[in-house]
Design a protein around this motif. Sequence first.
Motif, PDB file in Angstrom:
ATOM      1  N   ILE A 114       0.870  -1.180   0.000  1.00 37.30           N
ATOM      2  CA  ILE A 114       0.000   0.000   0.000  1.00 37.30           C
ATOM      3  C   ILE A 114       0.902   1.224   0.000  1.00 37.30           C
ATOM      4  CG2 ILE A 114      -1.861   1.187   1.215  1.00 37.30           C
ATOM      5  CD1 ILE A 114      -2.105  -1.838   2.578  1.00 37.30           C
ATOM      6  N   ARG A 115       0.863   1.986  -1.089  1.00 36.32           N
ATOM      7  CA  ARG A 115       1.746   3.137  -1.265  1.00 36.32           C
ATOM      8  C   ARG A 115       0.937   4.404  -1.495  1.00 36.32           C
ATOM      9  NH1 ARG A 115       4.424  -0.239   0.458  1.00 36.32           N
ATOM     10  NH2 ARG A 115       5.968  -1.521  -0.572  1.00 36.32           N
ATOM     11  N   PRO A 116       1.396   5.511  -0.907  1.00 32.15           N
ATOM     12  CA  PRO A 116       0.721   6.789  -1.173  1.00 32.15           C
ATOM     13  C   PRO A 116       0.893   7.173  -2.651  1.00 32.15           C
ATOM     14  CG  PRO A 116       2.323   7.003   0.623  1.00 32.15           C
ATOM     15  CD  PRO A 116       2.508   5.662   0.027  1.00 32.15           C
ATOM     16  N   ARG A 117      -0.135   7.734  -3.223  1.00 38.84           N
ATOM     17  CA  ARG A 117      -0.056   8.259  -4.585  1.00 38.84           C
ATOM     18  C   ARG A 117      -0.984   9.466  -4.662  1.00 38.84           C
ATOM     19  NH1 ARG A 117      -0.846   4.537  -9.658  1.00 38.84           N
ATOM     20  NH2 ARG A 117       1.282   3.955  -9.140  1.00 38.84           N
ATOM     21  N   GLY A 118      -0.394  10.627  -4.812  1.00 37.85           N
ATOM     22  CA  GLY A 118      -1.178  11.859  -4.838  1.00 37.85           C
ATOM     23  C   GLY A 118      -1.914  12.027  -3.518  1.00 37.85           C
ATOM     24  N   ALA A 119      -3.213  12.310  -3.612  1.00 40.51           N
ATOM     25  CA  ALA A 119      -4.038  12.483  -2.408  1.00 40.51           C
ATOM     26  C   ALA A 119      -4.530  11.146  -1.869  1.00 40.51           C
ATOM     27  CB  ALA A 119      -5.226  13.387  -2.720  1.00 40.51           C
ATOM     28  N   GLY A 120      -4.316  10.064  -2.612  1.00 33.13           N
ATOM     29  CA  GLY A 120      -4.814   8.752  -2.206  1.00 33.13           C
ATOM     30  C   GLY A 120      -3.698   7.724  -2.107  1.00 33.13           C
ATOM     31  N   SER A 121      -4.010   6.499  -2.532  1.00 32.63           N
ATOM     32  CA  SER A 121      -3.073   5.383  -2.426  1.00 32.63           C
ATOM     33  C   SER A 121      -3.255   4.427  -3.589  1.00 32.63           C
ATOM     34  CB  SER A 121      -3.314   4.605  -1.136  1.00 32.63           C
ATOM     35  OG  SER A 121      -3.233   5.444  -0.015  1.00 32.63           O
ATOM     36  N   VAL A 122      -2.233   3.636  -3.829  1.00 35.71           N
ATOM     37  CA  VAL A 122      -2.325   2.517  -4.761  1.00 35.71           C
ATOM     38  C   VAL A 122      -2.042   1.244  -3.961  1.00 35.71           C
ATOM     39  CG1 VAL A 122       0.076   2.694  -5.539  1.00 35.71           C
ATOM     40  CG2 VAL A 122      -1.607   1.583  -6.986  1.00 35.71           C
ATOM     41  N   VAL A 123      -2.854   0.218  -4.198  1.00 35.55           N
ATOM     42  CA  VAL A 123      -2.735  -1.042  -3.459  1.00 35.55           C
ATOM     43  C   VAL A 123      -2.459  -2.157  -4.467  1.00 35.55           C
ATOM     44  CG1 VAL A 123      -3.891  -2.663  -1.920  1.00 35.55           C
ATOM     45  CG2 VAL A 123      -4.388  -0.213  -1.747  1.00 35.55           C
ATOM     46  N   SER A 124      -1.378  -2.905  -4.225  1.00 38.51           N
ATOM     47  CA  SER A 124      -1.032  -4.044  -5.077  1.00 38.51           C
ATOM     48  C   SER A 124      -1.151  -5.313  -4.235  1.00 38.51           C
ATOM     49  CB  SER A 124       0.393  -3.908  -5.609  1.00 38.51           C
ATOM     50  OG  SER A 124       0.520  -2.736  -6.380  1.00 38.51           O
ATOM     51  N   PHE A 125      -1.981  -6.241  -4.690  1.00 42.62           N
ATOM     52  CA  PHE A 125      -2.231  -7.491  -3.962  1.00 42.62           C
ATOM     53  C   PHE A 125      -1.466  -8.622  -4.638  1.00 42.62           C
ATOM     54  CE2 PHE A 125      -4.804 -11.429  -3.603  1.00 42.62           C
ATOM     55  CZ  PHE A 125      -4.658 -11.646  -2.243  1.00 42.62           C
ATOM     56  N   TYR A 126      -0.728  -9.392  -3.839  1.00 42.21           N
ATOM     57  CA  TYR A 126       0.036 -10.537  -4.333  1.00 42.21           C
ATOM     58  C   TYR A 126      -0.428 -11.796  -3.610  1.00 42.21           C
ATOM     59  CZ  TYR A 126       3.302  -6.995  -6.054  1.00 42.21           C
ATOM     60  OH  TYR A 126       3.867  -5.924  -6.691  1.00 42.21           O
ATOM     61  N   ALA A 127      -0.512 -12.893  -4.344  1.00 39.55           N
ATOM     62  CA  ALA A 127      -0.891 -14.179  -3.755  1.00 39.55           C
ATOM     63  C   ALA A 127       0.030 -15.250  -4.326  1.00 39.55           C
ATOM     64  CB  ALA A 127      -2.342 -14.510  -4.061  1.00 39.55           C
ATOM     65  N   ARG A 128       0.792 -15.899  -3.478  1.00 40.72           N
ATOM     66  CA  ARG A 128       1.667 -16.984  -3.934  1.00 40.72           C
ATOM     67  C   ARG A 128       0.865 -18.249  -4.173  1.00 40.72           C
ATOM     68  NH1 ARG A 128       5.059 -17.520   0.460  1.00 40.72           N
ATOM     69  NH2 ARG A 128       5.688 -19.477  -0.454  1.00 40.72           N
ATOM     70  N   GLU A 129      -0.325 -18.328  -3.598  1.00 41.10           N
ATOM     71  CA  GLU A 129      -1.216 -19.470  -3.815  1.00 41.10           C
ATOM     72  C   GLU A 129      -2.553 -18.927  -4.299  1.00 41.10           C
ATOM     73  OE1 GLU A 129      -1.527 -21.643  -0.153  1.00 41.10           O
ATOM     74  OE2 GLU A 129       0.621 -22.030  -0.050  1.00 41.10           O
ATOM     75  N   GLN A 130      -3.013 -19.404  -5.432  1.00 40.25           N
ATOM     76  CA  GLN A 130      -4.303 -18.977  -5.960  1.00 40.25           C
ATOM     77  C   GLN A 130      -5.391 -19.899  -5.401  1.00 40.25           C
ATOM     78  OE1 GLN A 130      -4.555 -16.194  -7.733  1.00 40.25           O
ATOM     79  NE2 GLN A 130      -2.344 -15.985  -7.550  1.00 40.25           N
ATOM     80  N   GLY A 131      -6.612 -19.438  -5.401  1.00 39.23           N
ATOM     81  CA  GLY A 131      -7.716 -20.263  -4.918  1.00 39.23           C
ATOM     82  C   GLY A 131      -8.710 -19.449  -4.123  1.00 39.23           C
TER      83      GLY A 131
END
Length: 149
Positions: free
Chosen positions: A118-135
């Motif tokens: 979760i990183r700040p970007r401008g007035a908001g944030s960008v969230v990148s979700f990672y999953a090593r296991e799908q399902g």
Amino acid sequence: MIERWQLASAQLRSDDAEGVPQCYIRALTGMETTMRIIAAALGLCVLTGCTGINMKQARSGAPVQSVTSQKPAQKIAQCVQFSWQDEAMFGVMTDASTEASDGGYTVFTPAATYFADIRPRGAGSVVSFYAREQGEVATRRLASLATCL
């Protein structure tokens, strides 16, 4: 050798320690405490090292999903950590931790099986979700994260 000092330490704690120099008692007690601290520190280093490697490997690829939000990164991170600890939704897999990283936050499960940057970007944030296991669990974690946006 370990058994001897543990046995001696246990014996010195009993009432039969009369006549034993106090410096010997303090040395054994201090050694026992030091061993516990060292064992705990090594365990923590191993767990943290494994988590860091897993996250680095996952970040080398594309995230499962990236989304933006108007909310501040800290609020999103707190919400994600709290929602990932929901026992009703995730059963016994409710451990989630947050750490500050690269100007933002990373919320992760044990062994970094699932994590969100979760990183700040401008007035908001960008969230990148990672999953090593799908399902199903990955889908639930992503849905839970989406409620925090």
